[in-house]
Enzyme design. Structure first.
Site, PDB file in Angstrom:
ATOM      1  N   LEU A  65       4.447 -10.276   0.072  1.00 37.71           N
ATOM      2  CA  LEU A  65       5.551 -10.255   1.032  1.00 37.71           C
ATOM      3  C   LEU A  65       5.185  -9.406   2.247  1.00 37.71           C
ATOM      4  O   LEU A  65       4.210  -8.655   2.212  1.00 37.71           O
ATOM      5  CB  LEU A  65       6.797  -9.704   0.325  1.00 37.71           C
ATOM      6  N   PRO A  66       5.977  -9.520   3.335  1.00 43.10           N
ATOM      7  CA  PRO A  66       5.579  -8.833   4.565  1.00 43.10           C
ATOM      8  C   PRO A  66       5.486  -7.301   4.468  1.00 43.10           C
ATOM      9  O   PRO A  66       4.478  -6.725   4.875  1.00 43.10           O
ATOM     10  CB  PRO A  66       6.648  -9.253   5.572  1.00 43.10           C
ATOM     11  N   THR A  94       0.935  -5.390   1.528  1.00 40.72           N
ATOM     12  CA  THR A  94       0.583  -4.062   2.046  1.00 40.72           C
ATOM     13  C   THR A  94       1.879  -3.356   2.409  1.00 40.72           C
ATOM     14  O   THR A  94       2.589  -3.794   3.319  1.00 40.72           O
ATOM     15  CB  THR A  94      -0.297  -4.177   3.307  1.00 40.72           C
ATOM     16  N   LYS A 169      -5.550   1.046   0.857  1.00 41.65           N
ATOM     17  CA  LYS A 169      -5.372  -0.060   1.814  1.00 41.65           C
ATOM     18  C   LYS A 169      -5.044   0.454   3.214  1.00 41.65           C
ATOM     19  O   LYS A 169      -5.612  -0.021   4.211  1.00 41.65           O
ATOM     20  CB  LYS A 169      -4.259  -0.982   1.308  1.00 41.65           C
ATOM     21  N   LYS A 244       2.113  -2.693  11.811  1.00 41.01           N
ATOM     22  CA  LYS A 244       2.827  -2.144  10.641  1.00 41.01           C
ATOM     23  C   LYS A 244       1.893  -1.220   9.849  1.00 41.01           C
ATOM     24  O   LYS A 244       2.263  -0.104   9.476  1.00 41.01           O
ATOM     25  CB  LYS A 244       3.292  -3.306   9.754  1.00 41.01           C
TER      26      LYS A 244
HETATM   27  P1  NAD Z   1       3.259 -13.961   6.260  1.00 45.66           P
HETATM   28  O1  NAD Z   1       4.366 -13.491   7.122  1.00 45.66           O
HETATM   29  O2  NAD Z   1       2.414 -15.107   6.700  1.00 45.66           O
HETATM   30  O3  NAD Z   1       3.833 -14.304   4.781  1.00 45.66           O
HETATM   31  C1  NAD Z   1       4.889 -13.622   4.177  1.00 45.66           C
HETATM   32  C2  NAD Z   1       5.746 -14.679   3.476  1.00 45.66           C
HETATM   33  O4  NAD Z   1       6.765 -14.027   2.741  1.00 45.66           O
HETATM   34  C3  NAD Z   1       6.430 -15.623   4.449  1.00 45.66           C
HETATM   35  O5  NAD Z   1       6.083 -16.972   4.157  1.00 45.66           O
HETATM   36  C4  NAD Z   1       7.928 -15.364   4.218  1.00 45.66           C
HETATM   37  O6  NAD Z   1       8.734 -16.516   4.352  1.00 45.66           O
HETATM   38  C5  NAD Z   1       7.911 -14.842   2.795  1.00 45.66           C
HETATM   39  N1  NAD Z   1       9.099 -14.048   2.439  1.00 45.66           N
HETATM   40  C6  NAD Z   1       9.675 -13.036   3.130  1.00 45.66           C
HETATM   41  N2  NAD Z   1      10.734 -12.555   2.454  1.00 45.66           N
HETATM   42  C7  NAD Z   1      10.813 -13.273   1.310  1.00 45.66           C
HETATM   43  C8  NAD Z   1      11.703 -13.257   0.193  1.00 45.66           C
HETATM   44  N3  NAD Z   1      12.720 -12.411   0.131  1.00 45.66           N
HETATM   45  N4  NAD Z   1      11.499 -14.144  -0.800  1.00 45.66           N
HETATM   46  C9  NAD Z   1      10.472 -15.030  -0.738  1.00 45.66           C
HETATM   47  N5  NAD Z   1       9.604 -15.108   0.300  1.00 45.66           N
HETATM   48  C10 NAD Z   1       9.780 -14.235   1.295  1.00 45.66           C
HETATM   49  O7  NAD Z   1       2.347 -12.674   5.980  1.00 45.66           O
HETATM   50  P2  NAD Z   1       0.836 -12.638   5.434  1.00 45.66           P
HETATM   51  O8  NAD Z   1      -0.117 -12.595   6.582  1.00 45.66           O
HETATM   52  O9  NAD Z   1       0.678 -13.642   4.354  1.00 45.66           O
HETATM   53  O10 NAD Z   1       0.837 -11.154   4.822  1.00 45.66           O
HETATM   54  C11 NAD Z   1       1.495 -10.846   3.592  1.00 45.66           C
HETATM   55  C12 NAD Z   1       1.131  -9.423   3.220  1.00 45.66           C
HETATM   56  O11 NAD Z   1      -0.300  -9.337   3.071  1.00 45.66           O
HETATM   57  C13 NAD Z   1       1.534  -8.384   4.255  1.00 45.66           C
HETATM   58  O12 NAD Z   1       1.965  -7.216   3.601  1.00 45.66           O
HETATM   59  C14 NAD Z   1       0.225  -8.131   5.014  1.00 45.66           C
HETATM   60  O13 NAD Z   1       0.179  -6.841   5.608  1.00 45.66           O
HETATM   61  C15 NAD Z   1      -0.802  -8.308   3.918  1.00 45.66           C
HETATM   62  N6  NAD Z   1      -2.158  -8.722   4.349  1.00 45.66           N
HETATM   63  C16 NAD Z   1      -2.315  -9.717   5.261  1.00 45.66           C
HETATM   64  C17 NAD Z   1      -3.615 -10.088   5.633  1.00 45.66           C
HETATM   65  C18 NAD Z   1      -3.866 -11.202   6.643  1.00 45.66           C
HETATM   66  O14 NAD Z   1      -5.017 -11.361   7.072  1.00 45.66           O
HETATM   67  N7  NAD Z   1      -2.852 -11.981   6.999  1.00 45.66           N
HETATM   68  C19 NAD Z   1      -4.724  -9.445   5.068  1.00 45.66           C
HETATM   69  C20 NAD Z   1      -4.509  -8.448   4.124  1.00 45.66           C
HETATM   70  C21 NAD Z   1      -3.215  -8.099   3.754  1.00 45.66           C
END
Ligand code: NAD
Length: 295
Positions: A65-66, A94, A169, A244
């Protein structure tokens, strides 16, 4: 067939859930976004119509999740009341160390095993199943966590007890945010000096400027075909997400009394880039701020 509930199917979670399904695990997936849920179905997951429905028979629950508030809410309102107590709960988002420890304490009090297991590697690694996981959990639970994460991982390391995965992280991402800015400044300077940035990439990748931001995620289009720079900085790791993480690092530095002045500078630059309207672009797009080429 291991029953996995996968919550959060965004840029990262989508590829991760697909790898669980490909490993012949029965994945019940849920996301608030319908297109994300449909994509997961196309990759072999079953679609649930709520978090509660996804977790009800799960052996392993994975969340991606975000940020901290999303994780706290989904755990308190849906996962802890609805998942079987035998389920292993793994949060790969994260989030701040405090939220991770708070959720871990609630999970433990309710009789669950819990791990914070944030990832490094970006969307390409999420799709390829080659993420690095940094885990905070009870030592006795680590083998089960490692096994659950296997279809998505290149390496899984235990950082320590609950919260230690998130601490690793945010420190790692502070390095990443700072190093990306360094690489972007250098590429913009190379261009101004009349040096072909692609040639600079080739040289610096084999010299002491070598780092992941340059060699594996080059912000200049061309040298690294899988990098978001080749897709107009779409997808990837959003600027708002990097901001963030840098904020989390600064909050943690302030609370612990650590000095992190370059992390503070990086946070300021990403805050500016976000405010200029680029929060949804991959964080490597900050290159164009240094080039004076914002469109
Ligand atoms: P994203 O915004 O693409 O995905 C998050 C998903 O969570 C979205 O599809 C959203 O609809 C869903 N969501 C939000 N609230 C929800 C709920 N209550 N119930 C169900 N679904 C819900 O973000 P991302 O890039 O996939 O990143 C996710 C996490 O991973 C973050 O914490 C980010 O910091 C971490 N991260 C991202 C990357 C990257 O390269 N994108 C790399 C490492 C870590």
């Amino acid at each position: 067939m291991t029953r996995i509930a996968f919550i959060g199917l965004g840029n990262m979670g989508g590829g991760m859930a697909a790898n669980q399904a490909e490993a012949q695990r029965a994945v019940m997936a849920f996301d608030l976004s319908k297109p994300a849920l449909e994509k997961a179905q196309g990759a072999g997951c079953s679609a649930a119509d709520s978090v509660a429905a996804a977790v009800k028979d799960a052996e392993v629950v994975i969340t991606m999740l975000p940020a901290g508030p999303h994780v706290r809410q989904v755990y308190a309102e849906q996962i802890l009341p609805k998942a079987p107590k035998t389920a292993l709960l793994i949060d790969c988002s994260t989030i701040d160390v405090e939220s991770a420890r708070a959720v871990a304490a609630q999970a433990k009090a309710a009789g669950f095993r819990f791990a914070d297991a944030p990832v490094s590697g970006g969307t390409a690694a999420a799709e390829a199943g080659t993420l690095a996981f940094m885990v905070g959990c009870d030592e006795a639970d680590f083998a089960a966590v490692e096994e659950a994460l296997k279809p998505m991982s290149r390496v899984t390391l235990r950082a320590g007890d609950h919260g230690a995965g998130q601490a690793a992280k945010i420190c790692n991402n502070m390095v990443l945010g700072i190093s990306m800015i360094g690489v972007c400044e250098a590429l913009a300077l190379a261009e101004k000096l009349g040096l072909d940035p692609v040639k600079f990439h080739e040289i610096s990748s084999q010299s002491s400027g070598q780092c992941w931001s340059l060699t594996s995620y080059c912000p200049w289009p061309g040298p690294v075909p899988a990098a978001p720079s080749n897709r107009n900085y779409e997808g990837g790791f959003a600027t708002a997400m990097m901001l963030k993480d840098l904020k989390l690092a600064q909050e943690a530095a302030a609370k612990s009394g650590a000095a992190a002045p370059l992390g503070a500078q990086a946070e300021g630059l990403y805050a500016l880039f976000d405010r200029l309207g680029y929060g949804g672009k991959d964080f490597s797009a900050i290159l164009n701020l240094f080039r004076g080429e914002l469109t």
